[in-house]
Scaffold this active site. Structure first.
Site, PDB file in Angstrom:
ATOM      1  N   THR A  13       0.664  -1.327  -0.442  1.00 46.21           N
ATOM      2  CA  THR A  13       0.746   0.178   0.081  1.00 46.21           C
ATOM      3  C   THR A  13       0.191   1.047  -0.224  1.00 46.21           C
ATOM      4  O   THR A  13       0.963   2.260  -1.098  1.00 46.21           O
ATOM      5  CB  THR A  13      -1.232  -0.372   1.362  1.00 46.21           C
ATOM      6  OG1 THR A  13      -1.626  -1.061   2.003  1.00 46.21           O
ATOM      7  CG2 THR A  13      -2.111   0.982   1.146  1.00 46.21           C
ATOM      8  N   SER A  58       1.592  -7.328  -1.246  1.00 50.32           N
ATOM      9  CA  SER A  58       2.076  -9.042  -0.486  1.00 50.32           C
ATOM     10  C   SER A  58       1.084  -9.749  -0.489  1.00 50.32           C
ATOM     11  O   SER A  58       1.596 -11.191  -0.257  1.00 50.32           O
ATOM     12  CB  SER A  58       2.370  -8.060   0.673  1.00 50.32           C
ATOM     13  OG  SER A  58       1.588  -8.333   1.248  1.00 50.32           O
ATOM     14  N   SER A  59       0.005  -9.991  -1.316  1.00 50.32           N
ATOM     15  CA  SER A  59      -1.011 -10.804  -0.815  1.00 50.32           C
ATOM     16  C   SER A  59       0.008 -11.650  -1.698  1.00 50.32           C
ATOM     17  O   SER A  59      -0.304 -13.056  -1.500  1.00 50.32           O
ATOM     18  CB  SER A  59      -2.467 -11.126  -1.191  1.00 50.32           C
ATOM     19  OG  SER A  59      -2.654 -10.199   0.030  1.00 50.32           O
ATOM     20  N   ASP A  90       0.092  -7.052   4.788  1.00 50.16           N
ATOM     21  CA  ASP A  90      -0.831  -8.570   4.254  1.00 50.16           C
ATOM     22  C   ASP A  90       0.209  -9.406   4.831  1.00 50.16           C
ATOM     23  O   ASP A  90      -0.540 -10.309   5.944  1.00 50.16           O
ATOM     24  CB  ASP A  90      -1.741  -8.489   3.239  1.00 50.16           C
ATOM     25  CG  ASP A  90      -2.829  -7.673   3.587  1.00 50.16           C
ATOM     26  OD1 ASP A  90      -2.790  -6.990   4.125  1.00 50.16           O
ATOM     27  OD2 ASP A  90      -3.160  -7.630   2.140  1.00 50.16           O
ATOM     28  N   THR A 165       2.443 -10.695  13.990  1.00 48.35           N
ATOM     29  CA  THR A 165       1.601 -10.766  13.674  1.00 48.35           C
ATOM     30  C   THR A 165       0.490  -9.659  13.136  1.00 48.35           C
ATOM     31  O   THR A 165       0.588  -9.073  14.258  1.00 48.35           O
ATOM     32  CB  THR A 165       0.860 -11.846  14.046  1.00 48.35           C
ATOM     33  OG1 THR A 165      -0.077 -12.614  13.676  1.00 48.35           O
ATOM     34  CG2 THR A 165       0.125 -11.314  15.289  1.00 48.35           C
TER      35      THR A 165
HETATM   36  N1  ASP Z   1      -2.551  -5.352   0.314  1.00 44.61           N
HETATM   37  C1  ASP Z   1      -1.731  -4.362   1.536  1.00 44.61           C
HETATM   38  C2  ASP Z   1      -1.062  -5.789   1.039  1.00 44.61           C
HETATM   39  O1  ASP Z   1      -0.382  -6.241   1.759  1.00 44.61           O
HETATM   40  C3  ASP Z   1      -2.074  -4.234   2.530  1.00 44.61           C
HETATM   41  C4  ASP Z   1      -1.192  -3.153   2.781  1.00 44.61           C
HETATM   42  O2  ASP Z   1       0.139  -3.000   2.175  1.00 44.61           O
HETATM   43  O3  ASP Z   1      -1.043  -2.463   3.784  1.00 44.61           O
HETATM   44  O4  ASP Z   1       0.309  -5.281   0.016  1.00 44.61           O
END
Ligand code: ASP
Length: 296
Positions: A13, A58-59, A90, A165
């Site tokens: 993000t 990061s998912s 994530d 976590t």
């Molecule tokens: N979906 C995003 C990621 O993990 C969430 C974040 O960066 O906070 O890449």
């Protein structure tokens, strides 16, 4: 001597922007970050940046990406005093944990950080997270890095990376480390808990382990789990390691079929690890009968 930091941008993000045609956040290039934090140039250290060719949410992280990060650190280990990895929140704890085991005899800081809001957002948490992460990576005492391990910095706290976590997707305080206190707290001053920090006393050189095996699974136990479900997940897959997320202090059903399947896969050479689903407790396998079974 000016401290040299390498900033490794993987996505997340922190560097995302909304696409023109929809309202959906997508990773963007690093320039977006540097344009939005001119303060980085004011820090008393030299920062070089390297980015994933295609920054990711990061998912989408997988062990190949961990190897990519470890390789970047390995190739630049002698050139920099510290490393900051920009990462989506994530799966940041997974990457921090993996890197902490992949990077052996680490005597320099590797600090992961990111943000809950994109860097271009007026209320973003990205600036504080990134600037303090760089400061922590630059901290030296008697010409030695103060942090010599993989840390995760978020919302005023530096944690041991492999103790963290993700606990929230909408609070700025997105991470917790329930079983180990923060290493550093950022307030008006940085309060460093020196007695908690790891120090590399090994005479061996830094070494990056990069051979990963993804034949590993996590199974969260739940009341009503059936033999068929467990069999399908374990016996018909070519597993090498199974992490069992058990109840409470490490307890599982005592149904004979459950123990039989676990015994069978252990007999096939699968490593079975007992971890708990609870947030702030440790596994004690001789406490209840429902966990003692797992010991034998
Ligand atoms: N979906 C995003 C990621 O993990 C969430 C974040 O960066 O906070 O890449």
């Amino acid at each position: 001597m000016k401290i040299h930091i390498q900033l490794i941008y993987t996505g997340g993000t922190i560097g995302m922007v909304k696409s023109a045609e929809s309202n959906i956040l997508q990773p963007f290039d690093f320039k977006n970050i540097s344009d939005n934090i001119p303060e980085l140039n004011l820090l008393d250290c030299h920062i070089d940046t390297i980015s994933f060719d295609r920054p990711i949410d990061s998912s989408d992280m997988n062990p190949n990406h961990w190897v990519e990060i470890a390789t970047i650190i390995e190739e630049h280990y002698d050139k920099y005093d510290g490393f900051v990895v920009l990462h989506g929140s994530d799966t940041m704890s997974y990457t921090a944990s993996a890197l902490s085991f992949m990077l052996e005899n680490l005597s320099k800081p590797v600090i992961l950080t990111g943000s809950q809001l994109p860097i271009g957002d007026l209320r973003t948490d990205a600036k504080e997270n990134l600037i303090t992460a760089v400061q922590l990576a630059s901290l030296q005492h008697k010409d030695e890095p103060v942090i010599q391990e993989v840390g995760l910095y978020f919302e005023y706290k530096l944690y041991r990376g492999n103790r963290t976590t993700k606990i929230s997707a909408d609070h700025f305080e997105a991470f917790a480390s329930n079983n180990f206190p923060p290493l550093v707290t950022s307030g008006v001053k940085l309060t460093v808990e020196s007695h908690l920090l790891l120090k590399n006393n090994s005479i061996d050189n830094f070494n990056a382990h990069k051979i990963m095996d993804n034949r590993v699974g996590i199974l969260k136990l739940f009341p009503g789990i059936t033999p068929n479900f467990l069999q399908t997940l374990t016996l018909s897959t070519n597993l090498k390691g199974l992490i069992l997320e058990t109840f409470g202090s490490g307890n599982a059903t005592t149904e004979p079929w459950f123990l039989d399947i676990i015994k069978t896969i252990i007999g096939q050479g699968v490593y079975v690890i007992n971890v708990t689903q609870c947030d702030g407790v440790r596994v004690t396998m001789e406490y209840y009968k429902t966990s003692q079974y797992l010991l034998s």
